[in-house]
Design a protein around this motif. Structure first.
Motif, short mmCIF file in Angstrom:
data_model
loop_
_atom_site.label_atom_id
_atom_site.label_comp_id
_atom_site.label_asym_id
_atom_site.label_seq_id
_atom_site.Cartn_x
_atom_site.Cartn_y
_atom_site.Cartn_z
N THR A 6 -11.81 26.20 34.10
CA THR A 6 -11.72 27.64 34.34
C THR A 6 -10.54 28.25 33.61
OG1 THR A 6 -10.46 27.27 36.35
CG2 THR A 6 -12.84 27.50 36.58
N GLY A 9 -10.95 31.15 31.32
CA GLY A 9 -12.37 31.50 31.41
C GLY A 9 -13.28 30.65 30.56
N GLN A 11 -16.17 28.57 29.51
CA GLN A 11 -17.46 28.37 30.15
C GLN A 11 -18.43 27.74 29.16
OE1 GLN A 11 -18.36 29.08 33.39
NE2 GLN A 11 -16.21 29.49 33.71
N ARG A 68 -18.91 41.26 28.95
CA ARG A 68 -19.60 40.12 29.56
C ARG A 68 -19.60 40.27 31.07
NH1 ARG A 68 -19.21 35.08 32.00
NH2 ARG A 68 -19.97 33.24 30.84
N VAL A 70 -19.96 38.82 34.92
CA VAL A 70 -19.61 37.60 35.64
C VAL A 70 -20.31 37.66 36.99
CG1 VAL A 70 -17.77 36.19 36.63
CG2 VAL A 70 -17.35 37.48 34.53
N MET A 75 -16.39 33.68 40.29
CA MET A 75 -14.98 34.02 40.06
C MET A 75 -14.26 34.02 41.40
SD MET A 75 -12.82 35.01 37.57
CE MET A 75 -13.62 35.99 36.29
N TYR A 84 -7.92 40.32 36.62
CA TYR A 84 -8.92 41.13 35.93
C TYR A 84 -9.04 42.50 36.58
CZ TYR A 84 -10.08 36.53 34.12
OH TYR A 84 -9.99 35.29 33.53
N ALA A 87 -11.53 45.20 35.25
CA ALA A 87 -12.97 44.99 35.31
C ALA A 87 -13.69 46.25 35.77
CB ALA A 87 -13.30 43.83 36.25
N ILE A 96 -16.45 42.35 32.42
CA ILE A 96 -15.14 42.14 31.82
C ILE A 96 -15.33 41.95 30.31
CG2 ILE A 96 -14.18 41.12 33.91
CD1 ILE A 96 -14.45 38.37 32.58
N ALA A 98 -14.73 39.21 26.93
CA ALA A 98 -14.57 37.80 26.59
C ALA A 98 -14.59 37.66 25.08
CB ALA A 98 -15.68 36.96 27.23
N SER A 105 -17.24 30.58 25.86
CA SER A 105 -16.72 31.92 26.08
C SER A 105 -15.40 31.81 26.82
CB SER A 105 -17.70 32.76 26.93
OG SER A 105 -18.88 33.01 26.23
N TYR A 107 -12.64 34.16 28.89
CA TYR A 107 -12.44 35.46 29.51
C TYR A 107 -11.15 36.11 29.04
CZ TYR A 107 -15.86 33.78 32.99
OH TYR A 107 -16.97 33.28 33.62
#
Length: 270
Positions: A6, A9, A11, A68, A70, A75, A84, A87, A96, A98, A105, A107
């Protein structure tokens, strides 16, 4: 799922590996899997070891930005108030920014915005990158008299068009009527839509939910099982809830009556 890291971010959905495998002979699968996993590990290690760094700044960062979504459950709750805060919410879904690094990706958090030239500059760049990108592969499904259109891509920015429905309709050359459009975002790389008309029925809406569920089923990390509704000049709103496992539709009265029948007086219909 979507990867064990994480940090910053990072992923990666295993769906990416499955899609790549369809394009390659089986003999090349081990090399492909190793390359993608290395990308994930590299992004995760960087995010953990160099907190606050995305590896890019200025124009090099802005040209990689994209909006992007989420899934809220993916999260930690305190992240929205600590990391964030910029957001945006679209029909209840957090949007958000990314950056894309091959198949991963990362964040963009509050602490990264200065390197992108500030919040306004970052959003402008992210949106322009979305607007200038290809719309993906189009498909159409017809069930119970309702036509549902799917735009499918290998990039996780595809669902982000939900935040810009007017631009999407303009891009497609569509002119929605006063009853608006239903959307769904079963996964980050997909968006579906169906124009609402006097011929739209509750059965047709349920069919769109079923199509959404089918599309999400093949994804390791589906985004949303809900439908969203929008008409020109308005905001995107969540159009469905689930009570005891059954969908409940929530719409403006004029739209609801067009779907459920005049004189129904219903604000909601299951």
């Amino acid at each position: 799922m979507g990867g064990p890291f994480t940090g910053a971010g990072a992923q990666l959905g295993f769906g990416t590996i499955a899609r790549e495998a369809l394009l390659l002979p089986e003999s090349e699968w081990p090399v492909m899997v190793e390359a993608i996993v290395r990308q994930l590990i590299g992004a995760g290690v960087q995010g953990s070891a160099v907190r606050g760094s995305l590896g890019y700044a200025g124009p090099a960062l802005r040209e990689r930005l994209f909006p992007r979504f989420v899934a809220p459950e993916r999260m930690p709750p305190d992240a929205w108030t600590e990391e964030y805060t910029y957001a945006r919410r679209v029909g209840g879904l957090p949007l958000i920014m990314a950056i894309r690094r091959e198949q991963t990706s990362m964040y963009v958090a509050d602490r990264h915005l200065a390197k992108a030239g500030g919040l306004e500059s970052a959003w402008e760049a992210a949106e322009e990158n979305l607007f200038s990108a290809d719309l993906g592969r189009p498909e159409a499904f017809v069930k119970d008299g309702s036509a549902v259109f799917l735009l499918d891509s290998d990039h996780p920015r595809q669902a982000s068009w939900l935040a810009y429905p007017e631009r999407l309709m303009e891009r497609l050359g569509m002119d929605p009527g006063p009853l608006g459009v239903f959307f769904s975002v079963p996964a980050l790389r997909m968006i579906t839509f169906s124009e609402v008309s006097e011929e739209t029925t509750v059965e047709g809406v349920i069919s769109m939910l079923e199509v959404n569920a089918i599309l999400a089923k093949g994804e390791v990390a589906p985004l949303s099982r809900h439908l969203y509704w929008w008409r020109p000049g308005g905001e995107v709103m969540a159009a469905t809830e689930f009570e005891h496992g059954q969908p409940v539709l929530t719409l403006p009265k004029s739209v609801m009556e067009a779907i459920a029948g005049h004189g129904s007086g219903a604000e909601q219909v299951a």
